[in-house]
Design an enzyme around this catalytic site. Structure first.
Site, PDB file in Angstrom:
ATOM      1  N   ILE A 169       0.859  -1.188   0.000  1.00  0.00           N
ATOM      2  CA  ILE A 169       0.000   0.000   0.000  1.00  0.00           C
ATOM      3  C   ILE A 169       0.894   1.237   0.000  1.00  0.00           C
ATOM      4  CG2 ILE A 169      -1.622   1.362   1.372  1.00  0.00           C
ATOM      5  CD1 ILE A 169      -2.946  -1.003  -0.024  1.00  0.00           C
ATOM      6  N   LYS A 170       0.727   2.069  -1.024  1.00  0.00           N
ATOM      7  CA  LYS A 170       1.542   3.281  -1.126  1.00  0.00           C
ATOM      8  C   LYS A 170       0.869   4.438  -0.396  1.00  0.00           C
ATOM      9  CE  LYS A 170       3.936   4.452  -4.853  1.00  0.00           C
ATOM     10  NZ  LYS A 170       4.216   4.774  -6.283  1.00  0.00           N
ATOM     11  N   LEU A 171       1.670   5.095   0.423  1.00  0.00           N
ATOM     12  CA  LEU A 171       1.213   6.261   1.182  1.00  0.00           C
ATOM     13  C   LEU A 171       2.256   7.362   1.061  1.00  0.00           C
ATOM     14  CD1 LEU A 171       0.364   4.154   4.317  1.00  0.00           C
ATOM     15  CD2 LEU A 171      -1.375   5.509   3.141  1.00  0.00           C
TER      16      LEU A 171
END
Length: 310
Positions: free
Chosen positions: A123-125
């Site tokens: 998950i990219k944040l």
């Protein structure tokens, strides 16, 4: 002699920075990364037209359709890469920890509905204080994260302290800033400010025993890539993958855990110190803000594209 791409793969895990299935199939990377800009580009490709129509017909809102497309394209990529795909949380949530956590869990749920386990997804944040806190919670729940839009040492130290699985420190965008804001317009690869930044982060992580993966990102030329050979992972555009493949010169390893240079003191910052450190760094502040705005703009572009197809 083998080409430089094959040589680089001996020292660093190579990741494709694209949503283009054909490019991914050609260069055989370990993983692939996507972002709103790449998804917007991919959604317009003819090969993805059925996925777009399915997303629109099976959801009741444009937001839901965007999530569905992001996951559908991720699933297509995972048919080709042996490792993981990175899927990004809506950049409009970059300053909202709880909403980022909820969106991340929703995306993982969509992947699981499609038969993909969370172990194959990152998950990219954005590496804001709020994004890093969201990653800290998600990692404890077994959802691995890729902290992106990372431009400062302070951000990198905070991500490692939070137990992030992986960071994406940007190289080329740092170079862009220095070219635009200083008198120096040309840099040798080893003096490139982006290369210097990632090298310091890599050395810091190795010296202090952090398991967080360092994945250099945002490259402007192959010289930057060669100067970071040995970095844990490197996410590379199809154009630069092609240039490496076409070059049969020798490529030497530069970064190694055993030779991490001068000792770097451990940095632990609370929220106030983190915000102050990053505010003092004009480059990091400007590039983070610009990066978030850019991803938001392409998220809106994707939404408008879907509205035109609905």
């Amino acid at each position: 002699m083998t080409n430089k791409l094959e040589q680089l793969k001996q020292y660093s895990d190579v990741v494709a920075d694209t949503g283009d299935i054909e490019a991914i199939a050609r260069y055989k990377p370990l993983d692939a990364t996507t972002n709103p800009s790449l998804l917007y580009k991919a959604a317009q490709m003819e090969q993805y037209a059925p996925l777009v129509q399915d997303a629109l017909s099976s959801t009741d809102s444009i937001e839901a359709a965007c999530d569905k497309i992001a996951v559908a394209i991720g699933c297509e990529i995972l048919k080709i890469v042996p490792g993981r795909v990175s899927t990004e949380v809506d950049a409009r949530l970059s300053f909202n920890t709880n909403a980022s956590i909820e969106k991340a869990k929703h995306l993982i749920g969509l992947y699981e509905e499609a038969g993909i386990s969370k172990e194959r997804v990152l998950i990219k944040l954005a590496s804001t204080w709020e994004g890093i806190r969201a990653a800290e919670v998600l990692e404890k729940e077994g959802i691995n994260c890729n902290l992106t839009l990372l431009f400062s040492f302070s951000q990198a130290a905070a991500c490692a302290d939070a137990g992030a699985f992986l960071i994406s420190p940007f190289v080329g965008r740092i170079l862009d800033w220095y070219k635009a804001n200083t008198d120096q317009k040309e840099y040798a690869p080893m003096e490139d400010p982006g290369v210097v930044s990632v090298t310091r982060i890599y050395n810091y992580y190795k010296q202090h025993g952090y398991n967080t993966v360092v994945m250099g990102a945002s490259f402007r030329n192959t010289g930057e890539l060669e100067a970071l050979a040995g970095c844990d992972r490197l996410t590379i555009s199809p154009q630069l993958l092609g240039e490496l493949e076409a070059d049969t010169g020798e490529l030497k390893r530069v970064l190694t855990p055993e030779n991490s240079g001068e000792a770097i003191a451990k940095l632990i910052e609370d929220e106030a110190a983190f915000r102050f450190s990053n505010n003092e760094d004009a480059m990091a502040t400007e590039k983070l803000s610009q990066g978030i705005r850019g991803f938001v703009a392409d998220q809106v572009n994707l939404e408008n594209f879907l509205k035109s197809k609905a």
